[in-house]
Design a protein around this motif. Structure first.
Motif, PDB file in Angstrom:
ATOM      1  N   ALA A   5      48.134  48.752  34.142  1.00  0.00           N
ATOM      2  CA  ALA A   5      48.378  47.365  33.752  1.00  0.00           C
ATOM      3  C   ALA A   5      49.072  46.614  34.885  1.00  0.00           C
ATOM      4  O   ALA A   5      48.745  45.463  35.180  1.00  0.00           O
ATOM      5  CB  ALA A   5      49.206  47.311  32.477  1.00  0.00           C
ATOM      6  N   GLU A   6      50.037  47.265  35.518  1.00  0.00           N
ATOM      7  CA  GLU A   6      50.746  46.615  36.620  1.00  0.00           C
ATOM      8  C   GLU A   6      49.788  46.314  37.770  1.00  0.00           C
ATOM      9  O   GLU A   6      49.814  45.232  38.354  1.00  0.00           O
ATOM     10  CB  GLU A   6      51.887  47.514  37.089  1.00  0.00           C
ATOM     11  N   TRP A   7      48.919  47.279  38.065  1.00  0.00           N
ATOM     12  CA  TRP A   7      47.969  47.077  39.151  1.00  0.00           C
ATOM     13  C   TRP A   7      47.036  45.897  38.842  1.00  0.00           C
ATOM     14  O   TRP A   7      46.795  45.052  39.693  1.00  0.00           O
ATOM     15  CB  TRP A   7      47.159  48.359  39.359  1.00  0.00           C
ATOM     16  N   TYR A   8      46.511  45.855  37.599  1.00  0.00           N
ATOM     17  CA  TYR A   8      45.614  44.752  37.218  1.00  0.00           C
ATOM     18  C   TYR A   8      46.346  43.421  37.255  1.00  0.00           C
ATOM     19  O   TYR A   8      45.801  42.407  37.666  1.00  0.00           O
ATOM     20  CB  TYR A   8      45.025  44.985  35.822  1.00  0.00           C
ATOM     21  N   TYR A   9      47.606  43.417  36.841  1.00  0.00           N
ATOM     22  CA  TYR A   9      48.386  42.176  36.858  1.00  0.00           C
ATOM     23  C   TYR A   9      48.582  41.694  38.289  1.00  0.00           C
ATOM     24  O   TYR A   9      48.414  40.514  38.586  1.00  0.00           O
ATOM     25  CB  TYR A   9      49.729  42.388  36.165  1.00  0.00           C
ATOM     26  N   LEU A  10      48.954  42.617  39.173  1.00  0.00           N
ATOM     27  CA  LEU A  10      49.180  42.232  40.562  1.00  0.00           C
ATOM     28  C   LEU A  10      47.890  41.783  41.239  1.00  0.00           C
ATOM     29  O   LEU A  10      47.891  40.876  42.072  1.00  0.00           O
ATOM     30  CB  LEU A  10      49.811  43.396  41.333  1.00  0.00           C
ATOM     31  N   LEU A  14      47.566  37.071  35.172  1.00  0.00           N
ATOM     32  CA  LEU A  14      47.487  37.250  33.716  1.00  0.00           C
ATOM     33  C   LEU A  14      46.083  37.612  33.248  1.00  0.00           C
ATOM     34  O   LEU A  14      45.914  38.344  32.283  1.00  0.00           O
ATOM     35  CB  LEU A  14      47.976  35.999  32.995  1.00  0.00           C
ATOM     36  N   ASP A  15      45.060  37.106  33.912  1.00  0.00           N
ATOM     37  CA  ASP A  15      43.684  37.448  33.533  1.00  0.00           C
ATOM     38  C   ASP A  15      43.405  38.943  33.683  1.00  0.00           C
ATOM     39  O   ASP A  15      42.561  39.497  32.994  1.00  0.00           O
ATOM     40  CB  ASP A  15      42.676  36.660  34.377  1.00  0.00           C
ATOM     41  N   GLY A  16      44.143  39.600  34.563  1.00  0.00           N
ATOM     42  CA  GLY A  16      43.971  41.031  34.749  1.00  0.00           C
ATOM     43  C   GLY A  16      44.423  41.847  33.553  1.00  0.00           C
ATOM     44  O   GLY A  16      44.051  43.005  33.415  1.00  0.00           O
TER      45      GLY A  16
END
Length: 121
Positions: A5-10, A14-16
């Protein structure tokens, strides 16, 4: 937050964090068939002669009318996907009288503080 989740957020902001398409076998029922199944369940959830619709009834309907074979576990999955909860109340008997129940509920029995029973003086 876990690593993914952190990787997708970075990476995407927010769309990640939005749900991604999940891999897996596509549904065997078309959107039209799913709507037909939903109408069947809503129409037959409470039987006129008493009793309830059970998952086996739904599985048989899918097999006979929609010509798709599903296991019971997959029927439960379909119900969840269609926003049905399979928690049901006890079925009503066909000869049950709503009027008789309403009268019974209004009888003071002394256990309800808002309806004290006959005084024992």
């Amino acid at each position: 937050m876990n690593f993914n989740a952190e990787w997708y957020y970075l990476a995407d902001g927010l769309d990640g964090l939005l749900d991604k398409p999940k891999p897996g076998r596509p549904n065997q029922l078309s959107p039209h068939q799913l709507e037909q199944l939903k109408k069947f369940i809503e129409k037959n959830a409470i039987k006129q002669d008493g009793g309830r619709l059970i998952v086996e009834d739904i599985r048989v309907y899918i097999c006979n009318d929609l010509h798709v074979s599903y296991s019971l576990a997959n029927v439960y999955r379909l119900l969840h996907a269609l926003d049905f909860s399979w928690i049901t109340s006890r079925s009503k008997r066909p000869e049950q009288s709503d009027e008789a129940q309403a009268v019974f509920k209004k009888l003071p029995d002394g256990n309800d503080p808002s309806h004290p029973g006959p005084s024992s003086t």
